[in-house]
Design an enzyme around this catalytic site. Sequence first.
Site, PDB file in Angstrom:
ATOM      1  N   LYS A  21       0.842  -1.206   0.000  1.00 35.26           N
ATOM      2  CA  LYS A  21       0.000   0.000   0.000  1.00 35.26           C
ATOM      3  C   LYS A  21       0.877   1.256   0.000  1.00 35.26           C
ATOM      4  CE  LYS A  21      -1.918   1.032   4.086  1.00 35.26           C
ATOM      5  NZ  LYS A  21      -2.024   2.309   4.765  1.00 35.26           N
ATOM      6  N   ARG A 120      -8.262  13.041  13.623  1.00 34.41           N
ATOM      7  CA  ARG A 120      -6.797  13.101  13.641  1.00 34.41           C
ATOM      8  C   ARG A 120      -6.291  14.513  13.319  1.00 34.41           C
ATOM      9  NH1 ARG A 120      -5.077   7.954  10.029  1.00 34.41           N
ATOM     10  NH2 ARG A 120      -2.968   8.546  10.636  1.00 34.41           N
ATOM     11  N   SER A 165       5.599  10.806  10.327  1.00 32.80           N
ATOM     12  CA  SER A 165       6.567  11.101   9.263  1.00 32.80           C
ATOM     13  C   SER A 165       5.864  11.556   7.987  1.00 32.80           C
ATOM     14  CB  SER A 165       7.399   9.854   8.960  1.00 32.80           C
ATOM     15  OG  SER A 165       6.576   8.845   8.389  1.00 32.80           O
ATOM     16  N   GLN A 166       4.527  11.386   7.927  1.00 25.29           N
ATOM     17  CA  GLN A 166       3.796  11.715   6.696  1.00 25.29           C
ATOM     18  C   GLN A 166       3.855  13.205   6.379  1.00 25.29           C
ATOM     19  OE1 GLN A 166      -0.032  10.080   7.667  1.00 25.29           O
ATOM     20  NE2 GLN A 166       0.601   7.979   7.210  1.00 25.29           N
ATOM     21  N   ASP A 309       3.512  -0.613  11.596  1.00 27.43           N
ATOM     22  CA  ASP A 309       2.307  -1.282  11.104  1.00 27.43           C
ATOM     23  C   ASP A 309       2.332  -2.799  11.281  1.00 27.43           C
ATOM     24  OD1 ASP A 309       0.891   0.976  10.468  1.00 27.43           O
ATOM     25  OD2 ASP A 309       1.594   1.066   8.407  1.00 27.43           O
ATOM     26  N   LYS A 336      -3.248   6.858  15.248  1.00 25.38           N
ATOM     27  CA  LYS A 336      -3.643   6.214  13.993  1.00 25.38           C
ATOM     28  C   LYS A 336      -5.166   6.256  13.860  1.00 25.38           C
ATOM     29  CE  LYS A 336       0.591   5.064  12.851  1.00 25.38           C
ATOM     30  NZ  LYS A 336       1.230   5.510  11.598  1.00 25.38           N
TER      31      LYS A 336
END
Length: 432
Positions: A21, A120, A165-166, A309, A336
């Site tokens: 993904k 979030r 980190s996104q 993950d 998350k």
Amino acid sequence: MDVIVTPTPRLQGEIQALSSKNYTTRYLLVAALAEGTSTIYYPAHSEDSDAMRRCIRDLGAIVEEDDEKIVITGFGSNPKPINELNVGNAGAVLRFLMAIAALCPDVTFLNVYPDSLGKRPHNDLIDSLQQMGVEIDHQEGKLPITIRGGQPKGGKIQVSGNVSSQFLSALLFLTPLLKEDSEIEVQHDLKSKVVIGQTLEVLQQAGIVIHASDDLMHYKVPGNQRYEAKNYVVQGDYPGSAAVLAAAAVTQSDVTIHRLEENSKQGERAIIDVLRMMNVPLTHNNGIVHVQGNGKLKAVEFDGDAATDAVLAMVAAAVFAEGTSRFYNVENLRYKECDRITDYLNELRKAGANVEERQSEIIVHGRPEGVEGGVEIDAHYDHRVIMALTVVGLRAKAPIRIRDAHHVAKSYPIYFDHLKALGAAVEWVESN
């Protein structure tokens, strides 16, 4: 839809790992940011990658696909000006596209999952984009978010890395397209450095030059770059496979999974190392993992930051291990789709597991004799929680019913099909 997991003593068979993904969403994005036509072979099909497909199409990319590949003609640095984008429940897609939307005059990201992604916060990325001259309307950092961009400026940019980190990845996708050179400084800490390695690997494959410091905390990004149209091959997915491997580890098994590269940059590759540390009999050669589980595991201590993950699947295996396991440096699990520490452990306790939590740790007192089960549990709309709870159900003494298990489709739509193919007793039932 709910799933009933009935205790299953033996798993046997072979499956192909799902495609990654993380790599699929990144390849889709760099293909859209290229001028020209790129081809992506073996793309993942999941809610996240489908959200990215839909959004890049909305932004002006031409997307054509068949069973094997996706062909994308990109929009380069000129996305189509649109008013709204719907990323569904895909946090990474939202964050990457918030940066790209800075090239558009006025885009609103919709809040269609108020109980999950809608909760979030994205303040760290909002702060960074505002430093670049982008105007943003938001609800205390949460959706709906309106980006008023058009002319983002490079230069010196700071971004916090201690929640996700996104946010940094998003800036790394955007800054090469700007007129100015950019310097990005990561503040505080950087979570999931391994995933930044994946972003940098994909950017390099797309012909983008980025100078990263060894500790991944500083970046020099030359401006005026162009993404190159390329062919990409998506590797097998370790995060999803982690749950299948854990299921094979806790049962009597003879299970083979294909397409898992030994030298992958996916941090979740550590599931192989952790299962070996737990004394699970397995081999890993030529991209093939072969597990011959005997249901006997020993406890481990593991720093989960690089393998975020896969941690929930590791914890599920540790539920049945001899001794006390500790998974530390995992606080970012709290941010998350749900709080993957508190929410997950509450459900594990209902099933009969002996677990405790710290702010950034999960401690598991193993029960090699198994857990009671016989309960209905709530997966909190979280695909990783659903997969991990299923592993526990396979070794319970009575069936477990997992509510809203269809949310597994976010990353692994055929998870239960794969488990059934290996002999697991799982069945879909209508929700109450």
